[in-house]
Design a protein around this motif. Structure first.
Motif, PDB file in Angstrom:
ATOM      1  N   ALA A  34       2.325   1.865  46.773  1.00 40.60           N
ATOM      2  CA  ALA A  34       2.467   3.192  47.362  1.00 40.60           C
ATOM      3  C   ALA A  34       1.782   3.234  48.720  1.00 40.60           C
ATOM      4  O   ALA A  34       0.554   3.170  48.807  1.00 40.60           O
ATOM      5  CB  ALA A  34       1.881   4.251  46.428  1.00 40.60           C
TER       6      ALA A  34
ATOM      7  N   LEU B   6       1.102   0.857  39.347  1.00 41.73           N
ATOM      8  CA  LEU B   6       1.114   1.628  40.579  1.00 41.73           C
ATOM      9  C   LEU B   6      -0.123   1.250  41.394  1.00 41.73           C
ATOM     10  O   LEU B   6      -1.254   1.413  40.928  1.00 41.73           O
ATOM     11  CB  LEU B   6       1.108   3.133  40.290  1.00 41.73           C
ATOM     12  CG  LEU B   6       2.135   3.631  39.267  1.00 41.73           C
ATOM     13  CD1 LEU B   6       2.041   5.154  39.138  1.00 41.73           C
ATOM     14  CD2 LEU B   6       3.539   3.199  39.646  1.00 41.73           C
TER      15      LEU B   6
ATOM     16  N   LEU C 169      -0.649  10.034  42.849  1.00 40.01           N
ATOM     17  CA  LEU C 169       0.308   9.372  41.971  1.00 40.01           C
ATOM     18  C   LEU C 169       0.188   9.883  40.537  1.00 40.01           C
ATOM     19  O   LEU C 169       1.198  10.096  39.855  1.00 40.01           O
ATOM     20  CB  LEU C 169       0.102   7.856  42.011  1.00 40.01           C
ATOM     21  CG  LEU C 169       0.404   7.167  43.346  1.00 40.01           C
ATOM     22  CD1 LEU C 169      -0.049   5.717  43.300  1.00 40.01           C
ATOM     23  CD2 LEU C 169       1.885   7.262  43.687  1.00 40.01           C
TER      24      LEU C 169
ATOM     25  N   VAL D 146      -2.696   2.255  36.930  1.00 40.62           N
ATOM     26  CA  VAL D 146      -2.960   2.698  38.298  1.00 40.62           C
ATOM     27  C   VAL D 146      -4.201   1.957  38.794  1.00 40.62           C
ATOM     28  O   VAL D 146      -5.258   2.007  38.157  1.00 40.62           O
ATOM     29  CB  VAL D 146      -3.179   4.223  38.366  1.00 40.62           C
ATOM     30  CG1 VAL D 146      -3.394   4.663  39.819  1.00 40.62           C
ATOM     31  CG2 VAL D 146      -1.992   4.958  37.759  1.00 40.62           C
TER      32      VAL D 146
ATOM     33  N   SER E 213       4.587  -0.334  34.019  1.00 40.07           N
ATOM     34  CA  SER E 213       4.683   0.010  35.439  1.00 40.07           C
ATOM     35  C   SER E 213       3.287   0.015  36.049  1.00 40.07           C
ATOM     36  O   SER E 213       2.399   0.737  35.583  1.00 40.07           O
ATOM     37  CB  SER E 213       5.321   1.391  35.619  1.00 40.07           C
ATOM     38  OG  SER E 213       6.648   1.398  35.118  1.00 40.07           O
TER      39      SER E 213
ATOM     40  N   ILE F 237       1.477   2.801  31.764  1.00 38.16           N
ATOM     41  CA  ILE F 237       1.391   2.835  33.218  1.00 38.16           C
ATOM     42  C   ILE F 237      -0.023   2.424  33.613  1.00 38.16           C
ATOM     43  O   ILE F 237      -0.995   2.844  32.970  1.00 38.16           O
ATOM     44  CB  ILE F 237       1.711   4.245  33.758  1.00 38.16           C
ATOM     45  CG1 ILE F 237       3.140   4.656  33.364  1.00 38.16           C
ATOM     46  CG2 ILE F 237       1.534   4.305  35.273  1.00 38.16           C
ATOM     47  CD1 ILE F 237       3.462   6.106  33.659  1.00 38.16           C
TER      48      ILE F 237
ATOM     49  N   TRP G 194      11.984   5.351  38.532  1.00 39.65           N
ATOM     50  CA  TRP G 194      11.656   3.922  38.524  1.00 39.65           C
ATOM     51  C   TRP G 194      10.876   3.559  37.265  1.00 39.65           C
ATOM     52  O   TRP G 194      11.146   2.542  36.617  1.00 39.65           O
ATOM     53  CB  TRP G 194      10.855   3.585  39.783  1.00 39.65           C
ATOM     54  CG  TRP G 194      10.452   2.147  39.894  1.00 39.65           C
ATOM     55  CD1 TRP G 194      11.244   1.092  40.263  1.00 39.65           C
ATOM     56  CD2 TRP G 194       9.162   1.594  39.627  1.00 39.65           C
ATOM     57  NE1 TRP G 194      10.522  -0.069  40.254  1.00 39.65           N
ATOM     58  CE2 TRP G 194       9.242   0.207  39.865  1.00 39.65           C
ATOM     59  CE3 TRP G 194       7.947   2.147  39.217  1.00 39.65           C
ATOM     60  CZ2 TRP G 194       8.154  -0.643  39.707  1.00 39.65           C
ATOM     61  CZ3 TRP G 194       6.856   1.303  39.061  1.00 39.65           C
ATOM     62  CH2 TRP G 194       6.960  -0.073  39.298  1.00 39.65           C
ATOM     63  N   ILE G 195       9.918   4.391  36.900  1.00 34.44           N
ATOM     64  CA  ILE G 195       9.115   4.130  35.700  1.00 34.44           C
ATOM     65  C   ILE G 195       9.988   4.181  34.456  1.00 34.44           C
ATOM     66  O   ILE G 195       9.868   3.322  33.555  1.00 34.44           O
ATOM     67  CB  ILE G 195       7.956   5.139  35.603  1.00 34.44           C
ATOM     68  CG1 ILE G 195       6.936   4.884  36.719  1.00 34.44           C
ATOM     69  CG2 ILE G 195       7.276   5.073  34.226  1.00 34.44           C
ATOM     70  CD1 ILE G 195       5.857   5.947  36.828  1.00 34.44           C
TER      71      ILE G 195
ATOM     72  N   CYS H  57       4.702  -1.287  41.810  1.00 35.73           N
ATOM     73  CA  CYS H  57       5.063  -0.374  42.885  1.00 35.73           C
ATOM     74  C   CYS H  57       3.868  -0.237  43.821  1.00 35.73           C
ATOM     75  O   CYS H  57       2.768   0.102  43.384  1.00 35.73           O
ATOM     76  CB  CYS H  57       5.445   0.995  42.319  1.00 35.73           C
ATOM     77  SG  CYS H  57       5.667   2.271  43.586  1.00 35.73           S
TER      78      CYS H  57
ATOM     79  N   LEU I 239       9.737   8.154  41.874  1.00 40.55           N
ATOM     80  CA  LEU I 239       8.773   7.365  41.108  1.00 40.55           C
ATOM     81  C   LEU I 239       9.034   7.460  39.613  1.00 40.55           C
ATOM     82  O   LEU I 239       9.016   6.445  38.906  1.00 40.55           O
ATOM     83  CB  LEU I 239       7.354   7.844  41.427  1.00 40.55           C
ATOM     84  CG  LEU I 239       6.219   7.125  40.696  1.00 40.55           C
ATOM     85  CD1 LEU I 239       6.234   5.630  41.013  1.00 40.55           C
ATOM     86  CD2 LEU I 239       4.866   7.738  41.060  1.00 40.55           C
TER      87      LEU I 239
ATOM     88  N   LEU J  56       6.933   2.497  47.485  1.00 35.62           N
ATOM     89  CA  LEU J  56       7.058   3.951  47.518  1.00 35.62           C
ATOM     90  C   LEU J  56       6.495   4.431  48.849  1.00 35.62           C
ATOM     91  O   LEU J  56       5.304   4.255  49.130  1.00 35.62           O
ATOM     92  CB  LEU J  56       6.302   4.598  46.361  1.00 35.62           C
ATOM     93  CG  LEU J  56       6.470   6.114  46.215  1.00 35.62           C
ATOM     94  CD1 LEU J  56       7.893   6.455  45.778  1.00 35.62           C
ATOM     95  CD2 LEU J  56       5.454   6.686  45.220  1.00 35.62           C
TER      96      LEU J  56
END
Length: 329
Positions: free
Chosen positions: A253, A170, A181, A231, A168, A229, A157-158, A251, A154, A272
């Motif tokens: 997960a 998530l 995460l 989330v 990014s 990032i 990738w970020i 991404c 992970l 992921l």
């Protein structure tokens, strides 16, 4: 199973001797709750018995109720039946329930996993006569990588996204997956913005003593988000809330990312392969260490896994529940 210590009824898993349910899906007088996900912790029960961290989660999600908190290792006797709480490793506060009466031992696992996510206390094996287990990923194709290997994947990738000037995103469950995460990216020195549903659960984790990296709720007036990032839960996919973070890569997960078709259907940049449910090799470890004489398989690949257990000499049956095998896990 007539006269069994635990039976499956229209309201849920029931101990008649104690007049107590485990994770009932309809309102009851007394409910023992394994963890805080919505399919196991539902509205309407008169009394909720659970680990103290699960009680904290339910207070946020279900509001004011009569919560009775327990620590791991604690027990309560109800009409001679002993109920004990043991770590399940699924998420913060998740518990297996050990039920004992006159030498007979049952274990209801709820949802669980064997990988250490650095947030929930790891699963503990409990020897028993009868075991109730989920089979969400009860096929040999599902075998999880270590938490450390997933973290490396992970983070790389970020960092690649950052080198290309991309944010990014998530995507994962707001309770459990999102915090796992966050632990994986705690060493990356960039702003982390969390959707409100995620941030609400972050606050519960911090109050319970879990150390997470600093996170922020995105200011609705903020016009630009650079080198960051995000989330968020799946509900944001394709919404204006997410579009404001462009340019980005997404991404997703989930354990289901092990299947190519699932990755295509989600139309994301990266899958992921990470789950908070027990995998195939984990189920094998459970059977070897808990040594159940009988296994009840619930939600997931129940028929397939029960047939496999019977083929290797372990008596197994299936039971239908209202627990969900969600394609987002």
């Amino acid at each position: 199973m007539k006269n069994a210590l635990l039976t499956f009824t229209p309201r849920g898993i029931y101990c008649k001797r104690a007049d107590t349910y485990i994770d009932p899906w309809k309102p009851v007088h007394r409910a023992i709750i394994t963890h805080g996900h919505a399919d196991h912790a539902r509205y309407g029960n008169a009394n909720y018995l659970a680990h103290k961290d699960t009680c904290s989660i339910m207070k946020v999600r279900l509001g004011a109720n009569n919560y009775v908190p327990f620590e791991f290792g604690d027990s309560v006797y109800i009409n001679g039946v002993k109920f004990s709480f043991f770590p399940a490793g699924h998420l913060l506060g998740s518990a297996q329930i050990k039920v004992e009466y006159k030498g007979e031992i049952w274990v209801s696992t709820g949802d669980y996993k064997l990988e250490n996510d650095l947030i929930s206390l790891p699963w503990e094996p409990i020897k028993c006569h009868s075991l109730i287990t989920e089979c969400t990923f009860g096929l040999p194709v599902y075998n999880w990588e270590s938490n450390e290997a997933l973290k490396i994947e992970l983070v790389q990738w970020i960092q690649q996204n950052r080198s290309e000037g991309l944010n990014s995103v998530l995507i994962g469950y707001s309770l459990g997956k999102a915090q796992r995460l966050l632990k994986m990216i705690e060493d990356i020195d960039v702003p982390i913005y969390c959707h409100g549903a995620v941030e609400n659960m972050n606050e519960v984790h911090r109050q319970s003593g879990i150390i997470l990296p600093p996170t922020f709720r995105p200011d609705s007036d903020q016009k630009k988000f650079n080198d960051c990032i995000i989330v968020a839960p799946t509900s944001v996919m394709g919404t204006p809330w997410l579009r404001k973070f462009k340019p980005y890569k997404i991404c997703f997960a989930s354990g289901w990312m092990a299947l190519r078709g699932a990755r295509r259907r989600k139309a994301v940049d990266k899958g992921l392969i990470i789950s908070d449910h027990v995998d195939w090799k984990g189920l094998k470890t459970v059977m070897e260490t808990c040594e159940p004489e009988k296994v009840i398989c619930t939600h997931g690949y129940t028929d397939i896994y029960a047939a496999y257990l019977n083929s290797v000499g372990i008596e197994a049956v299936t039971e239908k529940t209202h627990f969900e095998t969600d394609n987002e896990d």
